[in-house]
Design a protein around this motif. Structure first.
Motif, PDB file in Angstrom:
ATOM      1  N   ALA A  86      13.611  41.347 -11.862  1.00 40.46           N
ATOM      2  CA  ALA A  86      14.797  40.533 -11.580  1.00 40.46           C
ATOM      3  C   ALA A  86      14.554  39.511 -10.475  1.00 40.46           C
ATOM      4  O   ALA A  86      15.453  38.769 -10.127  1.00 40.46           O
ATOM      5  N   ARG A  87      13.345  39.451  -9.976  1.00 46.89           N
ATOM      6  CA  ARG A  87      13.046  38.428  -8.971  1.00 46.89           C
ATOM      7  C   ARG A  87      12.957  37.059  -9.611  1.00 46.89           C
ATOM      8  O   ARG A  87      13.080  36.054  -8.933  1.00 46.89           O
ATOM      9  N   LYS A  88      12.714  37.025 -10.928  1.00 43.34           N
ATOM     10  CA  LYS A  88      12.558  35.729 -11.571  1.00 43.34           C
ATOM     11  C   LYS A  88      13.277  35.601 -12.897  1.00 43.34           C
ATOM     12  O   LYS A  88      13.400  34.520 -13.423  1.00 43.34           O
ATOM     13  N   GLN A  89      13.787  36.673 -13.470  1.00 42.22           N
ATOM     14  CA  GLN A  89      14.428  36.585 -14.779  1.00 42.22           C
ATOM     15  C   GLN A  89      15.742  35.828 -14.690  1.00 42.22           C
ATOM     16  O   GLN A  89      16.549  36.064 -13.815  1.00 42.22           O
ATOM     17  N   GLN A  90      15.941  34.939 -15.620  1.00 44.70           N
ATOM     18  CA  GLN A  90      17.199  34.215 -15.682  1.00 44.70           C
ATOM     19  C   GLN A  90      17.716  34.099 -17.099  1.00 44.70           C
ATOM     20  O   GLN A  90      18.854  33.771 -17.322  1.00 44.70           O
ATOM     21  N   ARG A  91      16.922  34.380 -18.076  1.00 50.31           N
ATOM     22  CA  ARG A  91      17.335  34.175 -19.464  1.00 50.31           C
ATOM     23  C   ARG A  91      18.278  35.251 -19.970  1.00 50.31           C
ATOM     24  O   ARG A  91      18.758  35.185 -21.088  1.00 50.31           O
ATOM     25  N   TYR A  92      18.574  36.243 -19.182  1.00 49.73           N
ATOM     26  CA  TYR A  92      19.408  37.343 -19.634  1.00 49.73           C
ATOM     27  C   TYR A  92      20.888  37.143 -19.313  1.00 49.73           C
ATOM     28  O   TYR A  92      21.635  38.081 -19.311  1.00 49.73           O
ATOM     29  N   ARG A  93      21.278  35.925 -19.055  1.00 45.62           N
ATOM     30  CA  ARG A  93      22.674  35.655 -18.732  1.00 45.62           C
ATOM     31  C   ARG A  93      23.427  35.153 -19.941  1.00 45.62           C
ATOM     32  O   ARG A  93      22.930  34.340 -20.711  1.00 45.62           O
TER      33      ARG A  93
ATOM     34  N   TYR B 219      21.244  42.162  -8.885  1.00 39.01           N
ATOM     35  CA  TYR B 219      20.069  43.006  -8.686  1.00 39.01           C
ATOM     36  C   TYR B 219      18.844  42.097  -8.647  1.00 39.01           C
ATOM     37  O   TYR B 219      18.657  41.263  -9.538  1.00 39.01           O
ATOM     38  N   ILE B 220      18.013  42.243  -7.604  1.00 42.62           N
ATOM     39  CA  ILE B 220      16.852  41.364  -7.436  1.00 42.62           C
ATOM     40  C   ILE B 220      15.550  42.144  -7.320  1.00 42.62           C
ATOM     41  O   ILE B 220      14.568  41.634  -6.790  1.00 42.62           O
ATOM     42  N   GLY B 221      15.522  43.343  -7.823  1.00 39.22           N
ATOM     43  CA  GLY B 221      14.340  44.177  -7.670  1.00 39.22           C
ATOM     44  C   GLY B 221      13.462  44.248  -8.901  1.00 39.22           C
ATOM     45  O   GLY B 221      13.643  43.528  -9.882  1.00 39.22           O
ATOM     46  N   LEU B 222      12.490  45.138  -8.817  1.00 35.59           N
ATOM     47  CA  LEU B 222      11.600  45.471  -9.927  1.00 35.59           C
ATOM     48  C   LEU B 222      11.995  46.847 -10.426  1.00 35.59           C
ATOM     49  O   LEU B 222      12.210  47.756  -9.629  1.00 35.59           O
ATOM     50  N   LEU B 223      12.059  47.006 -11.748  1.00 39.46           N
ATOM     51  CA  LEU B 223      12.442  48.291 -12.310  1.00 39.46           C
ATOM     52  C   LEU B 223      11.461  48.674 -13.407  1.00 39.46           C
ATOM     53  O   LEU B 223      11.267  47.928 -14.366  1.00 39.46           O
ATOM     54  N   SER B 224      10.854  49.815 -13.255  1.00 37.26           N
ATOM     55  CA  SER B 224       9.962  50.349 -14.274  1.00 37.26           C
ATOM     56  C   SER B 224      10.789  50.789 -15.482  1.00 37.26           C
ATOM     57  O   SER B 224      11.924  51.247 -15.324  1.00 37.26           O
ATOM     58  N   PRO B 225      10.239  50.704 -16.679  1.00 35.03           N
ATOM     59  CA  PRO B 225      10.969  51.204 -17.844  1.00 35.03           C
ATOM     60  C   PRO B 225      11.337  52.680 -17.684  1.00 35.03           C
ATOM     61  O   PRO B 225      12.376  53.130 -18.169  1.00 35.03           O
ATOM     62  N   ARG B 226      10.496  53.439 -16.984  1.00 34.87           N
ATOM     63  CA  ARG B 226      10.771  54.868 -16.770  1.00 34.87           C
ATOM     64  C   ARG B 226      11.985  55.100 -15.878  1.00 34.87           C
ATOM     65  O   ARG B 226      12.537  56.193 -15.857  1.00 34.87           O
ATOM     66  N   ALA B 227      12.404  54.082 -15.131  1.00 34.24           N
ATOM     67  CA  ALA B 227      13.540  54.230 -14.224  1.00 34.24           C
ATOM     68  C   ALA B 227      14.889  54.015 -14.920  1.00 34.24           C
ATOM     69  O   ALA B 227      15.928  54.262 -14.327  1.00 34.24           O
ATOM     70  N   ILE B 228      14.867  53.566 -16.164  1.00 36.99           N
ATOM     71  CA  ILE B 228      16.118  53.434 -16.914  1.00 36.99           C
ATOM     72  C   ILE B 228      16.541  54.836 -17.321  1.00 36.99           C
ATOM     73  O   ILE B 228      15.844  55.530 -18.058  1.00 36.99           O
ATOM     74  N   GLU B 229      17.675  55.280 -16.798  1.00 34.74           N
ATOM     75  CA  GLU B 229      18.118  56.654 -17.018  1.00 34.74           C
ATOM     76  C   GLU B 229      18.728  56.865 -18.397  1.00 34.74           C
ATOM     77  O   GLU B 229      18.510  57.891 -19.030  1.00 34.74           O
ATOM     78  N   LYS B 230      19.545  55.895 -18.804  1.00 32.47           N
ATOM     79  CA  LYS B 230      20.299  56.069 -20.039  1.00 32.47           C
ATOM     80  C   LYS B 230      20.767  54.709 -20.521  1.00 32.47           C
ATOM     81  O   LYS B 230      20.887  53.775 -19.738  1.00 32.47           O
ATOM     82  N   LEU B 231      21.026  54.629 -21.805  1.00 29.47           N
ATOM     83  CA  LEU B 231      21.637  53.438 -22.386  1.00 29.47           C
ATOM     84  C   LEU B 231      22.911  53.869 -23.091  1.00 29.47           C
ATOM     85  O   LEU B 231      23.005  54.992 -23.604  1.00 29.47           O
TER      86      LEU B 231
END
Length: 166
Positions: free
Chosen positions: A28-35, A120-132
């Motif tokens: 999220a430090r650089k992503q912008q296309r998800y808006r 949110y401006i951090g980095l998130l590993s795929p393993r850190a996603i708890e649930k969808l």
């Protein structure tokens, strides 16, 4: 809220972006296309971060899939970042949250009443996603699933989609 406070957040997004997040995580430090729509601060478009909410209900307004994950307080900033450091009119928030290192974010996430949120401006590993939580257009229900279940379901619905990282 303190820099090392652990906070559970939710991010509403599209099915495609949720799949990408489950495979590759979030930078999220650089992503912008998800808006869904452009967001500006100080008259300029924000080119980083993703919006998060403190509750599932708010995040569900922004996509057919909501991701749940934990982050540290230092990874959450005010939705208008250029104002965060310049505007001294937020004394109300400082008085309401005197122990918070970012009182405006605390207010926006807890008290604003309309649409609680932060960036949110951090980095998130795929393993850190708890649930969808995935919206089912046939039953009009939000179904919880693990990232692995989501990847499998998405891959079945989109057989030409890659199922590997990269």
């Amino acid at each position: 809220m303190q820099p090392n406070s652990v906070i559970t957040v939710f991010h509403g997004t599209t099915a495609d972006d949720a799949y990408n997040f489950c495979l590759n995580g979030i930078d999220a430090r650089k992503q912008q296309r998800y808006r869904i729509y452009p967001h500006v601060s100080g008259g300029k478009p924000i080119k980083f971060g993703i919006f998060v909410a403190p509750d599932l209900k708010t995040s569900q307004k922004f996509g057919s899939v909501s991701l749940k994950f934990k982050t540290l307080g230092k990874n959450l900033i005010y939705r208008y970042p250029t104002v965060m450091n310049k505007d001294n009119s937020h004394e109300l928030y400082k008085n309401s949250y005197p122990k918070s290192f970012r009182p405006t974010v605390s207010y926006d996430m807890l008290d604003n009443g309309v649409e609680p949120q932060a960036i949110y401006i951090g980095l998130l590993s795929p393993r850190a996603i708890e649930k969808l939580f995935v919206y089912d257009y046939k039953t009009y229900a939000w179904n919880p699933m693990s990232p692995q279940q989501y990847i499998q379901q998405y891959s079945q619905k989109n057989p030409k989609t890659r199922t590997y990282k990269g």
